[in-house]
Design a protein around this motif. Structure first.
Motif, short mmCIF file in Angstrom:
data_model
loop_
_atom_site.label_atom_id
_atom_site.label_comp_id
_atom_site.label_asym_id
_atom_site.label_seq_id
_atom_site.Cartn_x
_atom_site.Cartn_y
_atom_site.Cartn_z
N ALA A 95 0.84 -1.20 0.00
CA ALA A 95 0.00 0.00 0.00
C ALA A 95 0.87 1.25 0.00
O ALA A 95 1.80 1.38 0.80
CB ALA A 95 -0.92 0.00 1.22
N GLY A 96 0.56 2.18 -0.91
CA GLY A 96 1.35 3.41 -0.98
C GLY A 96 0.74 4.38 -1.97
O GLY A 96 -0.09 4.02 -2.79
N ILE A 97 1.18 5.63 -1.85
CA ILE A 97 0.75 6.67 -2.78
C ILE A 97 1.99 7.44 -3.23
O ILE A 97 3.06 7.32 -2.63
CB ILE A 97 -0.26 7.64 -2.15
CG1 ILE A 97 0.36 8.36 -0.92
CG2 ILE A 97 -1.53 6.89 -1.74
CD1 ILE A 97 -0.49 9.48 -0.39
N ALA A 98 1.80 8.23 -4.28
CA ALA A 98 2.89 9.09 -4.77
C ALA A 98 2.27 10.37 -5.31
O ALA A 98 1.17 10.36 -5.85
CB ALA A 98 3.70 8.39 -5.85
N ASN A 99 2.98 11.46 -5.12
CA ASN A 99 2.62 12.73 -5.74
C ASN A 99 3.88 13.58 -5.75
O ASN A 99 4.93 13.13 -5.29
CB ASN A 99 1.44 13.42 -5.04
CG ASN A 99 1.63 13.52 -3.54
OD1 ASN A 99 2.65 14.03 -3.06
ND2 ASN A 99 0.66 13.03 -2.78
N ALA A 100 3.79 14.77 -6.27
CA ALA A 100 5.00 15.59 -6.42
C ALA A 100 4.72 17.04 -6.08
O ALA A 100 3.61 17.55 -6.30
CB ALA A 100 5.53 15.49 -7.84
N ALA A 101 5.75 17.69 -5.54
CA ALA A 101 5.70 19.14 -5.27
C ALA A 101 7.12 19.58 -4.93
O ALA A 101 7.89 18.82 -4.33
CB ALA A 101 4.76 19.46 -4.12
N PRO A 102 7.49 20.81 -5.29
CA PRO A 102 8.80 21.32 -4.89
C PRO A 102 8.91 21.34 -3.37
O PRO A 102 7.96 21.73 -2.67
CB PRO A 102 8.83 22.74 -5.46
CG PRO A 102 7.79 22.75 -6.54
CD PRO A 102 6.74 21.80 -6.10
N PRO A 107 3.17 21.67 1.23
CA PRO A 107 2.45 21.84 2.49
C PRO A 107 2.75 20.68 3.44
O PRO A 107 2.98 19.54 2.99
CB PRO A 107 0.98 21.83 2.08
CG PRO A 107 0.97 21.99 0.60
CD PRO A 107 2.27 21.47 0.09
N LEU A 108 2.73 20.95 4.70
CA LEU A 108 2.96 19.90 5.69
C LEU A 108 1.96 18.76 5.51
O LEU A 108 2.31 17.59 5.66
CB LEU A 108 2.86 20.46 7.10
CG LEU A 108 3.00 19.45 8.25
CD1 LEU A 108 4.31 18.70 8.18
CD2 LEU A 108 2.82 20.14 9.59
N SER A 109 0.72 19.09 5.17
CA SER A 109 -0.30 18.06 5.01
C SER A 109 0.06 17.08 3.90
O SER A 109 -0.19 15.87 4.01
CB SER A 109 -1.66 18.69 4.73
OG SER A 109 -1.60 19.48 3.55
N GLN A 110 0.67 17.58 2.81
CA GLN A 110 1.07 16.71 1.70
C GLN A 110 2.23 15.82 2.12
O GLN A 110 2.24 14.61 1.83
CB GLN A 110 1.45 17.54 0.49
CG GLN A 110 1.77 16.71 -0.75
CD GLN A 110 2.04 17.57 -1.98
OE1 GLN A 110 2.00 18.79 -1.93
NE2 GLN A 110 2.31 16.93 -3.11
N TRP A 111 3.22 16.40 2.78
CA TRP A 111 4.33 15.62 3.33
C TRP A 111 3.82 14.53 4.25
O TRP A 111 4.17 13.36 4.12
CB TRP A 111 5.29 16.55 4.07
CG TRP A 111 6.30 15.84 4.91
CD1 TRP A 111 6.13 15.40 6.20
CD2 TRP A 111 7.62 15.43 4.54
NE1 TRP A 111 7.27 14.77 6.65
CE2 TRP A 111 8.19 14.77 5.64
CE3 TRP A 111 8.37 15.58 3.37
CZ2 TRP A 111 9.48 14.25 5.61
CZ3 TRP A 111 9.66 15.05 3.34
CH2 TRP A 111 10.21 14.40 4.46
N GLN A 112 2.95 14.92 5.18
CA GLN A 112 2.52 14.00 6.24
C GLN A 112 1.71 12.84 5.69
O GLN A 112 1.85 11.70 6.16
CB GLN A 112 1.71 14.75 7.29
CG GLN A 112 1.56 13.96 8.60
CD GLN A 112 2.91 13.71 9.27
OE1 GLN A 112 3.62 14.65 9.60
NE2 GLN A 112 3.25 12.45 9.48
N LYS A 113 0.87 13.10 4.69
CA LYS A 113 0.04 12.03 4.15
C LYS A 113 0.89 10.94 3.51
O LYS A 113 0.63 9.74 3.70
CB LYS A 113 -0.96 12.58 3.13
CG LYS A 113 -1.94 11.53 2.62
CD LYS A 113 -3.01 12.13 1.74
CE LYS A 113 -4.02 11.07 1.31
NZ LYS A 113 -5.10 11.62 0.46
N VAL A 114 1.91 11.34 2.74
CA VAL A 114 2.79 10.35 2.12
C VAL A 114 3.57 9.58 3.18
O VAL A 114 3.68 8.34 3.11
CB VAL A 114 3.73 11.02 1.11
CG1 VAL A 114 4.84 10.06 0.67
CG2 VAL A 114 2.95 11.49 -0.11
#
Length: 255
Positions: A95-102, A107-114
């Protein structure tokens, strides 16, 4: 000299992320190798479909909708697996997800979810599986990491994903050492670029061509090419292997 035993006959396996991509292929592959399989993923047609396909092939399977960030739900999934199938001896955590951002804008929320899904979710899955395996004194766990845990992918802005996958590799080694004398082996597989639904969308076609050009074998892996490594590491043929990170990357990290 006897031939190595790659069969999983009579074993019960649990696969997280079994609803799609690599997790689905591995769940089907474990069943084809003789295992009964508990398919774990978020509720939806994907995980149900995987379990139904396994059942149609003649093996036993159950679909258990589960959030891998919820330790109580994972404990219940393991308990249900053992109640409806048999003693849990095999597990693959996909189970895992991936996304991208500089990184400077993420945002902390994006970091934390991954981190929560890709790293903490793997730890919690291992923890729940090991509670059963350690009690029985036997088991084998394979965690799906990524070559992104060993290298930084050119052109992909994914500091959170890379960090999580590096952590999965070292987590697997750490757990392998903790449980080595208690009958439980833990290894990881680090796939290279793989033709999952995420990587076969028309809008990423140009990026995929670059992935393939950068890979010595000249293409991405199919999801089915991750099945053999998983079956090997789970099987008795790998009985003296623990704490290994197996790169399945078409030679990518050699360059």
């Amino acid at each position: 000299m006897t031939a190595p035993n790659f069969a999983l006959d009579g074993r019960t396996a649990l696969v997280t992320g079994a609803g799609s991509g690599i997790g689905r292929a591995i769940a089907l592959g474990l069943a084809a190798s003789g295992a009964d399989v508990a398919c774990i993923d978020l509720a939806g047609p994907g995980v149900d479909g995987t379990a139904k396909e396994i059942t149609a092939s003649g093996r036993r399977a159950i679909a258990i909708p589960t959030d891998v960030t919820d330790p109580d739900a994972l404990a219940q999934a393991v308990a249900r697996t053992e109640a409806e199938l048999d003693e849990l001896t095999l597990a693959v955590n996909c189970a895992g997800i991936a996304n991208a951002a500089p990184a400077e804008e993420m945002p902390l929320s994006q970091w934390q979810k991954v981190i929560d899904i890709d790293y903490t979710g793997v730890f919690l899955s291992c923890q729940a599986e090991a509670h059963s395996m350690l009690k029985h004194g036997r088991g084998s766990i394979v965690n799906i990491a990524s070559m992104s845990g060993s290298i930084v992918n050119r052109g992909l802005l994914q500091a959170h994903y890379n960090s999580a996958k590096a952590a999965v590799i070292h987590l697997s080694k750490s757990l392998a050492m903790e449980w080595a004398d208690r009958g439980v082996r833990v290894n990881s597989i680090s796939p290279g670029y793989t033709a999952t639904p995420m990587n076969t969308r028309p809008e990423v076609a140009d990026q995929v061509r670059q992935f393939e050009a950068d890979t010595p074998l000249g293409r991405m892996a199919t999801v089915d090419e991750l099945v053999g490594p998983a079956v090997f590491l789970l099987s008795d043929a790998a009985s003296f292997i623990t704490g290994l990170d197996l790169l399945v990357d078409g030679g990518f990290t050699c360059w």
